[in-house]
Enzyme design. Structure first.
Site, PDB file in Angstrom:
ATOM      1  N   ALA A   1      -4.709   3.957  -9.069  1.00  0.00           N
ATOM      2  CA  ALA A   1      -4.671   4.548  -7.726  1.00  0.00           C
ATOM      3  C   ALA A   1      -5.334   3.584  -6.746  1.00  0.00           C
ATOM      4  O   ALA A   1      -5.931   2.585  -7.161  1.00  0.00           O
ATOM      5  CB  ALA A   1      -5.425   5.876  -7.718  1.00  0.00           C
ATOM      6  N   LYS A   2      -5.244   3.867  -5.482  1.00  0.00           N
ATOM      7  CA  LYS A   2      -6.038   3.150  -4.475  1.00  0.00           C
ATOM      8  C   LYS A   2      -6.095   4.013  -3.240  1.00  0.00           C
ATOM      9  O   LYS A   2      -5.177   4.785  -2.957  1.00  0.00           O
ATOM     10  CB  LYS A   2      -5.383   1.809  -4.149  1.00  0.00           C
ATOM     11  CG  LYS A   2      -6.260   0.825  -3.380  1.00  0.00           C
ATOM     12  CD  LYS A   2      -7.443   0.309  -4.177  1.00  0.00           C
ATOM     13  CE  LYS A   2      -7.312  -1.045  -4.673  1.00  0.00           C
ATOM     14  NZ  LYS A   2      -8.198  -1.565  -5.635  1.00  0.00           N
TER      15      LYS A   2
END
Ligand code: GLU
Length: 415
Positions: free
Chosen positions: A102-103
């Site tokens: 994720a980010k």
């Protein structure tokens, strides 16, 4: 210039071609599973309200909770978040960590905010992404423009909403709150462990090695320290304010102390030190160029100007796919981000293990275990590069994509 997401999908397509995968087998790996765009209103100190744009992109939960940093920087946008989230999935898979990717982040220059404004921005951003994060769901961590203090505020915000302490909601938090020892230096140290191993295999003599480093944030500073401790001569450094150069070697201890006190390199003075531009630092003749900037410091436009034997990609997405091809055509060895930056998330995995089991490990244990995993990861990449006759950069994508696709095949498509 292509964006980070386009570079990511280009490399995934190329890796899939090497693996002879058809579209049905790998196309899922190009798309994030879930994306959230949020507005983050912050009451500024003068009483006005500014609305910032924030994101959390969840690329994959195939092999465990989503995992990825939170970035506070003006370059944060939807495209960069998507690309960086995809890179996290591949990075975790390559290192064999039980995480997805994720980010997240906010498009903001944190240096222009007061302390109070930064606290309110962090808390409101956390509240906005709260429905999709959780200690077993999606675990944020520090990234560009964020640090352990900010992770502490995220943990506090999440815990206040839950009515109990939930240390496992973030990694990279202060040791006093359950953070792991050795986290701040982990990314830079890990990159230099890999560099030393690559130099050994390429028979590059370490005692005659010179290095230039672009970017002196947390990662750049710890990489510089680790290279200096290894006996590598640092000849050029840059930060956001500009660069410095001294062919005979820079006084690393003095410069790191100057930076820790908040100094900018443009104000650094010492005998024999020349002030140069950030571009000149990239173009310095040296054995190793370490890239620790925000993103894409080497593109097709400037790849031809580099005069280094090796590039160590200490930050995510420092080289566009076209620039990588141009460098490899000139036989410059690239130690790719998927391996070189893995030290941070490996120690974050140890932090999660310690949180879940209420364990506390000493720094030397954390460092020894991180070194073990990152060198094993590099060894796999090296072996695949030799076996397939491709670059280390391509090999890192090939192995990671193969593992992701195997996992998907075994799990199957729901429903
Ligand atoms: N900023 C870190 C990275 O890019 C995040 C690590 C993590 O999520 O644990 O590797």
């Amino acid at each position: 210039m292509d964006g980070i997401y386009e570079n990511f999908t280009t490399m995934v397509d190329r890796a899939a071609a090497i693996l002879k995968l058809d579209r049905t087998q790998y196309e899922f790996a190009k798309f994030p599973e879930r994306e959230m765009i949020v507005s983050v209103p912050v009451e500024m100190d003068d009483g006005t309200v500014t609305v910032f744009q924030g994101y959390r992109v969840q690329h994959s939960s195939l092999l465990g909770p989503y995992k990825g940093g939170v970035r506070f920087h003006p370059t944060v946008d939807h495209d960069s978040m998507r690309g960086l989230a995809g890179l996290m999935t591949l990075k975790c898979t390559l290192a064999g960590l039980p995480f997805g990717g994720a980010k997240g982040g906010v498009s903001v220059d944190p240096a222009r905010l007061s302390h109070g404004e930064l606290v309110r921005l962090t808390r409101r951003y956390t509240a906005m992404i709260l429905p999709i994060i959780g200690p077993d769901v999606d675990i944020p961590a520090p990234d560009v423009g964020t640090d352990e203090t900010i992770m502490g505020w995220i943990m506090d915000t999440y815990s206040m909403m839950a009515g109990k302490a939930i240390p496992g909601i973030v990694t990279g938090k202060p040791v006093e709150l359950g953070g792991s020892r050795g986290r701040t230096e982990a990314t830079g140290r890990g990159a230099v462990y890999v560099l030393r191993e690559a130099m050994k295999r390429l028979r590059v003599p370490q005692d005659r090695c010179t290095a230039a480093v672009a970017g002196l944030g947390h990662v750049g500073r710890s990489a510089v320290r680790a290279m200096y401790e290894t006996g590598i001569r640092l000849v050029a450094l840059s930060d956001a304010s500009g660069g410095i150069l001294r062919e005979e070697g820079l006084d690393v201890s003095a410069i790191l102390e100057f930076k820790e006190k908040g100094g900018s390199l443009c104000d650094y003075q010492a005998p024999g030190v020349r002030h140069v531009s950030c571009c000149q630092v990239l173009e310095t003749p040296c054995t190793v160029l370490a890239l620790c900037t925000v993103q894409a410091s080497v593109t097709e436009e400037n790849a031809g100007d580099l005069q280094t034997q090796m590039v160590l990609e200490c930050g995510n997405a420092q080289i566009t796919s076209g620039a990588g091809d141009a460098l490899e055509a000139r036989e410059v060895t690239i130690i790719p981000d998927l391996v070189a930056t893995a030290g941070g998330v490996i120690v974050d995995y140890f932090e999660r293990v310690q949180n879940v089991q209420s364990l506390i490990w000493e720094q030397y244990e954390v460092d020894r275990m991180m070194k073990n995993i990152i060198l094993k990861t590099f060894d796999q990449v090296w072996e695949a590069a030799v076996r397939l006759g491709v670059s280390l950069r391509m090999a890192s994508y090939v192995i990671a994509l193969e593992k992701v696709c195997d996992a998907k095949r075994i799990r199957g498509i729901f429903p």
